[in-house]
Structures are given as C-alpha cells and as structure tokens.
Design an enzyme around this catalytic site. Sequence first.
Site, PDB file in Angstrom:
ATOM      1  N   TYR A 168      19.806 -25.966 -23.545  1.00  0.00           N
ATOM      2  CA  TYR A 168      18.445 -25.844 -23.020  1.00  0.00           C
ATOM      3  C   TYR A 168      17.386 -26.170 -24.067  1.00  0.00           C
ATOM      4  O   TYR A 168      16.483 -26.999 -23.819  1.00  0.00           O
ATOM      5  CB  TYR A 168      18.222 -24.434 -22.483  1.00  0.00           C
ATOM      6  CG  TYR A 168      16.817 -24.192 -21.991  1.00  0.00           C
ATOM      7  CD1 TYR A 168      16.357 -24.805 -20.832  1.00  0.00           C
ATOM      8  CD2 TYR A 168      15.944 -23.354 -22.684  1.00  0.00           C
ATOM      9  CE1 TYR A 168      15.064 -24.591 -20.373  1.00  0.00           C
ATOM     10  CE2 TYR A 168      14.656 -23.129 -22.233  1.00  0.00           C
ATOM     11  CZ  TYR A 168      14.225 -23.750 -21.077  1.00  0.00           C
ATOM     12  OH  TYR A 168      12.933 -23.552 -20.638  1.00  0.00           O
ATOM     13  N   LYS A 172      14.445 -29.390 -24.233  1.00  0.00           N
ATOM     14  CA  LYS A 172      12.995 -29.281 -24.291  1.00  0.00           C
ATOM     15  C   LYS A 172      12.436 -30.025 -25.505  1.00  0.00           C
ATOM     16  O   LYS A 172      11.326 -30.579 -25.438  1.00  0.00           O
ATOM     17  CB  LYS A 172      12.579 -27.809 -24.305  1.00  0.00           C
ATOM     18  CG  LYS A 172      12.873 -27.084 -22.996  1.00  0.00           C
ATOM     19  CD  LYS A 172      12.117 -27.709 -21.814  1.00  0.00           C
ATOM     20  CE  LYS A 172      12.266 -26.888 -20.549  1.00  0.00           C
ATOM     21  NZ  LYS A 172      11.486 -27.436 -19.414  1.00  0.00           N
TER      22      LYS A 172
END
Length: 245
Positions: A168, A172
Amino acid sequence: MSETKIALVTGANKGIGYAIANGLGLLGYRVGVGARDEARRETAVEKLRAAGVDAFGVPLDVTGDQSVTAAAELIERQAGRLDVLINNAGISGEMGPGWEQDPTTLDLDLVRTVVETNVIGVIRVTNAMLPLLRRSTAPRIVIVSSAVGSLTRQADPDIEVGPVMAAYAPSKSFLNAVTVQYARKFADTNILINAASPGLVATDFNGFHGPRTPEQGAATVIRLATLPDDGPRGSFFEDDGVIPW
C-alpha cells in the site's frame, strides 16, 4: 451549457469519497458518484439527494477500460464537460498480523492488484476524463493519496508512520510521482492537479480505526478541488500544509 460546476468523485459510495461528494454538493456542485457496486452507488445517490445535493450515479470500475470509457461517455451526455475530478478510489490490499504487509513475504499478485487500482486506475480515469476537463474554464484534479506515501517521512526514524505496508505505502509513493509528472505536463495549462492526504480516518478501509472523521479527511481534498486560478499545482497537502514527497 450550464454554469453549475460538475465534479466526479471515484469511490464515492462511502467513507471519505462520500464525504467529498457531499461537501462539494453542498457548495453547489453537481456531483457524479463513481462506484462499482450498483446498490451502494444508488443508495449513496439517494442519500445525497435527500441532503440537497444534485447527485447522479456513475457506474465506474477504475480497473476496467470499458467501464472508464463508459463513465466518460455518461458524463458527456449528462453534463457535456467536467470541472473537477477527484481520484479517490483505492484499496489497501490484504494485511497480515498487526495490519502489516511484510516485504520479505509479500505476495507479488497482491502488489499488482494494489498498483492496478491505486496507480494505473488513476491514470486510466484521468486520461479518459481529460477531454471533458479541458472544456472547463477552471479544471481541477485532486489525487487522494496518503501521508504513508511520503518517502521523506517513511525514511525518518524519528517520525511515526505506522506499520510496514510494503504494497500500500509504495503504491501511494508511485501515485505521488505520477501526480508530479501530470503537473509538469499541465504546467502551461489551466489544469491544477495536486495530491491530498486525508489522514487516519475511521472507515471500513481500516476497520474504523482512526481519530478523524470522513468529513475531516475530505476537507483538504475539497479545498484543492475549489482552488482559485492562481492556486498551487503539483504539491502534496494535508490539513497543516505541504507534505514532503
């Protein structure tokens, strides 16, 4: 063509996305509620309309070319242009014990799935909506990122950045880098693009663990969506100001 500004929010059927849609709607925007799940999408539209928001549903799976193309065609028919694009849809990917993604045991298919939604999906949607955005007199694009994507913060041992999230968090960081490339490409245009971190918001995304409400998480996104023409571009913001890349 109507003077009412038109916004599309991806992943808008719940959580931060819904709060963004509601906030823009209460400012007078007509809001497209982008979401995959038909029942949840239509429930969100009905709830927004009951709150006085001019909302319409946009079937949208950011991982599918045909779905995104159809969404652009729907907005073309509904409004003829797009003034604001909020790229909010995203996933964390499966977490292990301690809500961690261990890089030493990471499933590569998990990485691919997270990147497909969080990065490639944003590129897919943005590029499909660009012809509609270019018809706006003041187009705005907001990328909903996360402070965990800040390499500066992740690399600083004195800053608390939460658990290791090897799928994750890098997705980003990748998304932030893509935002910078779009900003460079749009440098000589009237398109303002920025990234925003909502902070740790209590939603089903994280099992409702977090000190912030969806409305608090939506605030910076809404501010960037409504920037004046001389507003910033190509930057990464949270409530307190700019986040280092």
